[in-house]
Design a protein around this motif. Structure first.
Motif, PDB file in Angstrom:
ATOM      1  N   GLU A 141      25.482  17.543  43.909  1.00  0.00           N
ATOM      2  CA  GLU A 141      24.544  17.603  42.874  1.00  0.00           C
ATOM      3  C   GLU A 141      24.553  19.083  42.209  1.00  0.00           C
ATOM      4  O   GLU A 141      24.413  19.986  42.974  1.00  0.00           O
ATOM      5  CB  GLU A 141      22.991  17.412  43.321  1.00  0.00           C
ATOM      6  N   LEU A 142      24.659  19.251  41.072  1.00  0.00           N
ATOM      7  CA  LEU A 142      24.678  20.676  40.498  1.00  0.00           C
ATOM      8  C   LEU A 142      23.138  21.255  39.977  1.00  0.00           C
ATOM      9  O   LEU A 142      22.672  20.562  39.342  1.00  0.00           O
ATOM     10  CB  LEU A 142      25.653  20.727  39.343  1.00  0.00           C
ATOM     11  N   TYR A 143      22.764  22.205  40.514  1.00  0.00           N
ATOM     12  CA  TYR A 143      21.779  22.881  40.247  1.00  0.00           C
ATOM     13  C   TYR A 143      21.828  24.195  39.452  1.00  0.00           C
ATOM     14  O   TYR A 143      22.449  25.115  39.964  1.00  0.00           O
ATOM     15  CB  TYR A 143      20.856  23.087  41.283  1.00  0.00           C
ATOM     16  N   PRO A 144      21.773  24.266  38.115  1.00  0.00           N
ATOM     17  CA  PRO A 144      22.039  25.272  37.233  1.00  0.00           C
ATOM     18  C   PRO A 144      20.836  26.630  37.625  1.00  0.00           C
ATOM     19  O   PRO A 144      19.882  26.514  37.683  1.00  0.00           O
ATOM     20  CB  PRO A 144      22.128  24.968  35.944  1.00  0.00           C
ATOM     21  N   MET A 145      21.614  27.890  37.749  1.00  0.00           N
ATOM     22  CA  MET A 145      21.117  28.923  37.833  1.00  0.00           C
ATOM     23  C   MET A 145      20.923  29.789  36.367  1.00  0.00           C
ATOM     24  O   MET A 145      22.012  30.379  35.992  1.00  0.00           O
ATOM     25  CB  MET A 145      21.199  29.805  39.070  1.00  0.00           C
ATOM     26  N   PRO A 146      19.963  29.798  35.568  1.00  0.00           N
ATOM     27  CA  PRO A 146      20.077  30.251  34.264  1.00  0.00           C
ATOM     28  C   PRO A 146      20.315  31.882  34.542  1.00  0.00           C
ATOM     29  O   PRO A 146      19.615  32.623  35.060  1.00  0.00           O
ATOM     30  CB  PRO A 146      18.819  30.211  33.467  1.00  0.00           C
ATOM     31  N   LEU A 147      21.451  32.522  33.643  1.00  0.00           N
ATOM     32  CA  LEU A 147      21.429  33.863  33.457  1.00  0.00           C
ATOM     33  C   LEU A 147      21.030  34.304  32.029  1.00  0.00           C
ATOM     34  O   LEU A 147      21.678  33.910  31.072  1.00  0.00           O
ATOM     35  CB  LEU A 147      23.054  34.273  33.719  1.00  0.00           C
ATOM     36  N   ARG A 148      19.971  35.106  32.225  1.00  0.00           N
ATOM     37  CA  ARG A 148      19.331  35.147  30.880  1.00  0.00           C
ATOM     38  C   ARG A 148      19.264  36.954  30.619  1.00  0.00           C
ATOM     39  O   ARG A 148      18.950  37.659  31.649  1.00  0.00           O
ATOM     40  CB  ARG A 148      18.212  34.756  30.772  1.00  0.00           C
ATOM     41  N   ALA A 149      19.170  37.382  29.444  1.00  0.00           N
ATOM     42  CA  ALA A 149      19.160  38.843  29.121  1.00  0.00           C
ATOM     43  C   ALA A 149      17.799  39.452  29.775  1.00  0.00           C
ATOM     44  O   ALA A 149      18.108  40.715  30.360  1.00  0.00           O
ATOM     45  CB  ALA A 149      19.310  39.069  27.639  1.00  0.00           C
ATOM     46  N   GLU A 150      16.727  38.938  29.795  1.00  0.00           N
ATOM     47  CA  GLU A 150      15.598  39.429  30.088  1.00  0.00           C
ATOM     48  C   GLU A 150      15.652  39.845  31.778  1.00  0.00           C
ATOM     49  O   GLU A 150      14.923  40.509  32.257  1.00  0.00           O
ATOM     50  CB  GLU A 150      14.499  38.734  30.014  1.00  0.00           C
ATOM     51  N   ASN A 151      16.702  39.075  32.686  1.00  0.00           N
ATOM     52  CA  ASN A 151      16.748  39.404  34.012  1.00  0.00           C
ATOM     53  C   ASN A 151      17.855  39.965  34.367  1.00  0.00           C
ATOM     54  O   ASN A 151      18.379  39.972  35.303  1.00  0.00           O
ATOM     55  CB  ASN A 151      16.645  38.059  34.756  1.00  0.00           C
ATOM     56  N   GLY A 152      18.841  40.591  33.433  1.00  0.00           N
ATOM     57  CA  GLY A 152      19.647  41.328  33.370  1.00  0.00           C
ATOM     58  C   GLY A 152      21.035  40.575  33.766  1.00  0.00           C
ATOM     59  O   GLY A 152      22.015  40.912  34.492  1.00  0.00           O
ATOM     60  N   LEU A 157      16.146  34.400  41.979  1.00  0.00           N
ATOM     61  CA  LEU A 157      16.190  33.612  42.964  1.00  0.00           C
ATOM     62  C   LEU A 157      14.920  32.931  43.387  1.00  0.00           C
ATOM     63  O   LEU A 157      14.855  31.691  43.910  1.00  0.00           O
ATOM     64  CB  LEU A 157      16.628  34.506  44.187  1.00  0.00           C
ATOM     65  N   GLY A 158      13.977  33.596  42.952  1.00  0.00           N
ATOM     66  CA  GLY A 158      12.500  33.068  43.022  1.00  0.00           C
ATOM     67  C   GLY A 158      12.061  32.017  42.413  1.00  0.00           C
ATOM     68  O   GLY A 158      11.347  31.182  42.711  1.00  0.00           O
ATOM     69  N   ALA A 159      12.986  31.629  41.420  1.00  0.00           N
ATOM     70  CA  ALA A 159      12.444  30.481  40.521  1.00  0.00           C
ATOM     71  C   ALA A 159      13.392  29.278  41.103  1.00  0.00           C
ATOM     72  O   ALA A 159      12.969  28.123  40.347  1.00  0.00           O
ATOM     73  CB  ALA A 159      13.037  30.596  39.056  1.00  0.00           C
ATOM     74  N   ILE A 160      14.161  29.299  41.976  1.00  0.00           N
ATOM     75  CA  ILE A 160      14.826  28.140  42.382  1.00  0.00           C
ATOM     76  C   ILE A 160      13.717  27.418  43.351  1.00  0.00           C
ATOM     77  O   ILE A 160      13.261  28.003  44.381  1.00  0.00           O
ATOM     78  CB  ILE A 160      15.964  28.530  43.410  1.00  0.00           C
ATOM     79  N   PRO A 161      13.640  26.018  43.083  1.00  0.00           N
ATOM     80  CA  PRO A 161      12.478  25.319  43.898  1.00  0.00           C
ATOM     81  C   PRO A 161      13.081  25.120  45.329  1.00  0.00           C
ATOM     82  O   PRO A 161      14.207  25.252  45.862  1.00  0.00           O
ATOM     83  CB  PRO A 161      12.637  24.094  43.241  1.00  0.00           C
ATOM     84  N   ASP A 162      12.013  25.366  46.093  1.00  0.00           N
ATOM     85  CA  ASP A 162      12.227  25.369  47.873  1.00  0.00           C
ATOM     86  C   ASP A 162      13.091  24.068  48.009  1.00  0.00           C
ATOM     87  O   ASP A 162      13.851  24.146  48.956  1.00  0.00           O
ATOM     88  CB  ASP A 162      10.781  25.270  48.410  1.00  0.00           C
ATOM     89  N   GLU A 163      12.669  22.892  47.466  1.00  0.00           N
ATOM     90  CA  GLU A 163      13.228  21.727  48.167  1.00  0.00           C
ATOM     91  C   GLU A 163      14.940  21.780  47.546  1.00  0.00           C
ATOM     92  O   GLU A 163      15.777  21.270  48.098  1.00  0.00           O
ATOM     93  CB  GLU A 163      12.751  20.590  47.169  1.00  0.00           C
ATOM     94  N   VAL A 183      27.150  42.813  35.079  1.00  0.00           N
ATOM     95  CA  VAL A 183      27.433  43.260  36.488  1.00  0.00           C
ATOM     96  C   VAL A 183      26.161  43.174  37.208  1.00  0.00           C
ATOM     97  O   VAL A 183      25.273  42.971  36.873  1.00  0.00           O
ATOM     98  CB  VAL A 183      27.913  44.796  36.466  1.00  0.00           C
ATOM     99  N   ALA A 184      26.401  43.296  38.606  1.00  0.00           N
ATOM    100  CA  ALA A 184      25.421  43.287  39.622  1.00  0.00           C
ATOM    101  C   ALA A 184      25.605  44.528  40.529  1.00  0.00           C
ATOM    102  O   ALA A 184      26.719  45.047  40.774  1.00  0.00           O
ATOM    103  CB  ALA A 184      25.605  42.005  40.489  1.00  0.00           C
ATOM    104  N   THR A 185      24.541  44.936  41.307  1.00  0.00           N
ATOM    105  CA  THR A 185      24.384  45.909  41.926  1.00  0.00           C
ATOM    106  C   THR A 185      24.410  45.650  43.312  1.00  0.00           C
ATOM    107  O   THR A 185      24.367  44.335  43.908  1.00  0.00           O
ATOM    108  CB  THR A 185      23.031  46.648  41.875  1.00  0.00           C
TER     109      THR A 185
END
Length: 398
Positions: A141-152, A157-163, A183-185
């Protein structure tokens, strides 16, 4: 006789837009010359000393046996030396380095090694298509992690549901990123390590663009983060960094227990990379590490980036310069979908770009432009786009 039907798995793979762009390109090419800035395939050959190393290797009579899927001892040792030189990361060449037929090969097979139906996998959106494709092929099962400008363009990670996080076998990351060029730090990677340890999750990092960086920026390895090797692995490739895309050679490094199941899959599906190509790759890493022929791919693509963005600015398309990769992630004018805009640019300007929606839902509103032509051709492409009027056809605002 039953009608033959291919596997249902194929319905989840995303090659359709690339096929459609190729077909539309063929149609346009009948009446005008097309500038193709679509697929990220380097247009330059490898350095002469690497070609010479390959020629010497193919002349050896012992180069033509089955090489073994794990890679030669010499290859794995040189990868380990280069990682120590480039990132300060220590690797055991016996258990923490494994050769691949390109990063895509390893990424495609990793989900088969680690994911089962019912498992969740965290995948970046937008993301390189094989990330999602490998999960679908494995039946997970694929769970997408949105990559958006407002979060660089970093996953929240905090938005990923615990389940979801508790069911996730692994997370895929890619920095410098294709298609976004974000890029990431190292501090972000350290946050990822903590998250992975909390949920007993594997981290898979794709570092294919480690040497394609600009303006003095040096991308870090995920494995540089404290504790990273306890939870993760990293893929790297010779395709972009050394213009060896057609040679199909790459490697995975990091946690030995995470690599081992992938190695089992690989040992069942292939016999490894041609020995002569491995020797060519050894020459690439060694000459870069020893300074005899340091890798200049970053400066090469920086000049192309600057040429394209300068020319696009002249026709009214202002784009934030990326720090790395061979791509420009460009916001499109309002009033278009990314598919409509890419088709219009091709049909009215004779320039191929890829709609952002090809890389996931979050890619809508962008196109990806590959820096795979010389600076003068990139400038011509920008001029054509400006002259076509597509930047102003539907909306004067951005």
């Amino acid at each position: 006789m039953c009608p033959r039907q291919p596997s249902q798995r194929l319905h989840s793979l995303s090659s359709a837009i690339f096929t459609e762009m190729a077909q539309r390109k063929q149609a346009v090419a009948k009446t005008r010359q097309v500038i193709d800035l679509g697929i990220g395939s380097p247009d330059q050959p490898p350095a002469p000393h690497l070609v010479e190393a390959l020629v010497r290797a193919v002349q050896r009579p012992d180069a033509y046996g089955y090489p073994g899927s794990e890679g030669s001892r010499t290859f794995r040792e040189e990868v380990a030396r280069w990682y120590q030189y480039r990132f300060g990361v220590a690797l055991d060449p016996e258990s923490e380095v494994h050769s691949l037929m390109g990063s895509q090969d390893g990424l495609a097979h990793f989900a088969l090694a680690w994911a089962d139906p019912g498992d969740a996998v965290l995948v970046p959106d937008p993301g390189y298509p094989i990330y999602a494709g490998s999960v679908h092929l494995a039946g997970a099962e694929l769970y997408p992690m949105p990559l958006r400008a407002e979060n660089g363009y970093l996953p929240d990670l905090g938005a990923i549901p615990d389940e979801i996080a508790r069911r996730a076998k692994f997370m895929i990351l890619n920095y410098p990123n294709n298609p976004i060029s974000a890029v990431a730090t190292l501090s972000f990677f350290e946050e990822v390590v903590r998250f992975a340890k909390t949920y007993d999750m594997i981290v898979v990092h794709d570092l294919a663009y480690s040497e394609m960086a600009f303006d003095g920026y040096r991308p870090p390895s995920f494995l540089q983060a404290a504790g990273a090797k306890e939870v993760g692995i990293e893929f790297n490739s010779f395709s972009k960094s050394f213009n060896m895309a057609g040679c199909r050679i790459a490697y995975v490094v990091g946690n030995a227990e995470i690599i081992r199941p992938l190695a089992v899959v690989k040992s069942n599906v292939d016999y490894g990379v041609f020995a002569a190509v491995q020797e060519m790759a050894v020459a690439a890493l060694r000459s870069d590490r020893e300074g005899n022929s340091p890798n200049g791919v970053g400066l090469f693509y920086q000049k192309r980036r600057d040429a394209l963005l300068s020319a696009l600015a002249e026709v009214g398309w202002e784009i934030t310069p990326p720090k790395a990769t061979m791509f420009v992630w460009a916001p499109i004018p309002k009033g278009w979908t990314s598919r409509e805009f890419a088709f219009a640019v091709l049909e009215e300007a004779g320039v191929v770009v890829i709609p952002g929606s090809a890389f996931g839902k979050e890619g809508e509103g962008y196109v990806r432009i590959a820096l795979v032509q010389p600076p003068d051709v990139l400038a011509e492409a920008a001029a054509r786009i400006g002259a076509s009027g597509v930047l102003k056809k539907r909306s004067a605002s951005w």
